[in-house]
Design a protein around this motif. Structure first.
Motif, PDB file in Angstrom:
ATOM      1  N   PRO A 118       0.833  -1.207   0.000  1.00 11.21           N
ATOM      2  CA  PRO A 118       0.000   0.000   0.000  1.00 11.21           C
ATOM      3  C   PRO A 118       0.864   1.251   0.000  1.00 11.21           C
ATOM      4  O   PRO A 118       1.978   1.261   0.517  1.00 11.21           O
ATOM      5  N   GLY A 149       0.719   5.385   0.964  1.00 14.99           N
ATOM      6  CA  GLY A 149       0.040   6.524   1.569  1.00 14.99           C
ATOM      7  C   GLY A 149       0.907   7.762   1.548  1.00 14.99           C
ATOM      8  O   GLY A 149       0.548   8.776   0.961  1.00 14.99           O
ATOM      9  N   THR A 187      -3.782   4.284  -1.569  1.00 15.66           N
ATOM     10  CA  THR A 187      -4.841   4.231  -0.561  1.00 15.66           C
ATOM     11  C   THR A 187      -5.621   5.542  -0.501  1.00 15.66           C
ATOM     12  O   THR A 187      -6.505   5.701   0.328  1.00 15.66           O
ATOM     13  N   HIS A 197      -8.634   2.871  -4.498  1.00 12.86           N
ATOM     14  CA  HIS A 197      -8.642   3.683  -3.272  1.00 12.86           C
ATOM     15  C   HIS A 197     -10.037   3.855  -2.682  1.00 12.86           C
ATOM     16  O   HIS A 197     -10.185   4.428  -1.603  1.00 12.86           O
ATOM     17  N   TYR A 234      -8.651   8.540   0.994  1.00 11.75           N
ATOM     18  CA  TYR A 234      -8.033   8.007   2.205  1.00 11.75           C
ATOM     19  C   TYR A 234      -9.094   7.695   3.259  1.00 11.75           C
ATOM     20  O   TYR A 234      -9.948   8.524   3.569  1.00 11.75           O
ATOM     21  N   TYR A 292      -5.591   0.363   4.505  1.00 13.46           N
ATOM     22  CA  TYR A 292      -4.345   0.019   3.805  1.00 13.46           C
ATOM     23  C   TYR A 292      -4.352  -1.422   3.291  1.00 13.46           C
ATOM     24  O   TYR A 292      -4.425  -1.678   2.096  1.00 13.46           O
ATOM     25  N   SER A 293      -4.261  -2.386   4.217  1.00 11.90           N
ATOM     26  CA  SER A 293      -4.084  -3.774   3.809  1.00 11.90           C
ATOM     27  C   SER A 293      -5.290  -4.310   3.051  1.00 11.90           C
ATOM     28  O   SER A 293      -5.135  -5.114   2.121  1.00 11.90           O
ATOM     29  N   LYS A 296      -7.313  -2.684   1.001  1.00 12.62           N
ATOM     30  CA  LYS A 296      -7.286  -2.196  -0.379  1.00 12.62           C
ATOM     31  C   LYS A 296      -6.206  -2.901  -1.194  1.00 12.62           C
ATOM     32  O   LYS A 296      -6.372  -3.150  -2.390  1.00 12.62           O
ATOM     33  N   THR A 297      -5.092  -3.234  -0.530  1.00  7.99           N
ATOM     34  CA  THR A 297      -4.013  -3.922  -1.235  1.00  7.99           C
ATOM     35  C   THR A 297      -4.413  -5.351  -1.578  1.00  7.99           C
ATOM     36  O   THR A 297      -4.153  -5.831  -2.695  1.00  7.99           O
ATOM     37  N   THR A 353       1.364  -4.425   5.913  1.00  7.41           N
ATOM     38  CA  THR A 353       2.061  -3.349   6.622  1.00  7.41           C
ATOM     39  C   THR A 353       1.444  -3.040   7.979  1.00  7.41           C
ATOM     40  O   THR A 353       1.805  -2.035   8.606  1.00  7.41           O
TER      41      THR A 353
END
Length: 295
Positions: free
Chosen positions: A171, A173, A200, A230, A234, A260-261, A263-264, A288
């Motif tokens: 990800p 940011g 993200t 995304h 955010y 984060y995770s 969306k990845t 992450t």
């Protein structure tokens, strides 16, 4: 004192997604290196905190939103190391502090709320200089911990891996993790490793600029950022994404969150369905951490 557990666990990622059997999937569990200072937040803070202790720094100033994983990790580290944290937070949460902000208060951090227009200046030299002048002995760490000192900590992600991969998803940011991986790949002569950042937030061009600003040479290649996943910006999320995160945990036993995770992982699933990865690819997904942001 901080009890960080590295190298982080590398394990197969077993999912029933389309085309998943045509490739080899793995996940690096940086979310497990510490229950509070998880994932890339520690990677990016490690050497900045070592420098702070060597210099005898008594105060650190940094920036983030009301759910910032970076401020949360930094606040805990500062509390454990006996350093005062001054957190400059976007928005006013005085009436309704988030769980992250309540933790910062418990760890005796000072919190100053900035309005949107003021916070927007967080990277401007004059704005930074004014805070440095008011706190001449403080160490100022940028939003997300993304700075030159973050890169060697992130580079250790690749140095921990004996296996070779064709693709790595991470990800994006504030750009520091992807920049550190790009530089580490070059140093370790793993230029055939394709690095894929997953945005993200809305920021096509902006995020690429953040990454390049952290690299000493803009000629690095074989990386790109996917901007299709995304979910509106955010910390924006949909019921579909939240359900996906819940289902992922049930199927794999691995908790992910929608900032984060999640969306990845969603991006990985979609790219597999689109046939993006050649048959036989060895794909590593970097978890992450940042699970506190889902509270």
């Amino acid at each position: 004192m901080l009890n960080i557990v590295t190298p982080s666990v590398l394990q197969p990622l077993c999912v029933d997604w389309a085309d998943a059997r045509q490739v080899s999937l793995y996940i690096k569990r940086d979310d497990l290196i510490h229950p509070i200072i998880s994932g890339n937040k520690w990677r990016k803070l490690k050497y900045a905190l070592l420098e702070a202790k060597q210099r005898g720094v008594a105060e650190i100033i940094s920036f983030g939103g009301g759910h910032s994983n970076h401020l949360h990790a930094l606040g805990y580290c500062c509390h454990q190391l006996g350093i005062q944290l001054l957190a400059l937070v976007r928005g006013n949460y005085t009436a309704n502090p988030t769980p992250m902000l309540r933790d910062l208060q418990q760890w005796h951090s000072r919190i100053i709320y900035l309005d949107k227009a003021t916070y927007h200046k967080r990277s401007q030299p004059n704005f930074i200089a004014s805070w440095q002048a008011a706190h001449p002995d403080a160490l100022i760490i940028p939003e997300g911990g993304s700075q030159a000192l973050a890169l060697p900590g992130v580079a250790e992600i690749l140095s921990e891996q004996e296996s070779d991969f064709s693709h790595l998803l991470v990800p994006v940011g504030s750009g520091g993790t992807l920049a550190g991986l790009i530089q580490a790949r070059q140093a370790r002569h793993k230029n055939d490793l394709r690095l894929i950042g997953v945005a993200t937030l809305k920021g096509e061009g902006y995020l690429e600029g953040l990454v390049n600003s952290l690299l000493p040479d803009s000629a690095y290649s074989n990386w790109h950022i996917e901007h299709r996943f995304h979910f509106g910006g955010y910390a924006k999320r949909s019921d579909e994404l939240i359900n996906f995160c819940d289902t992922f945990k049930i199927q794999t036993g691995i908790a992910i969150e929608p900032v984060y995770s999640g969306k990845t992982c969603w991006a990985l699933k979609q790219l597999l369905a689109e046939g993006y990865f050649p048959r036989g690819s060895r794909i590593l997904l970097l978890h992450t951490g940042g699970l506190q942001g889902a509270r």
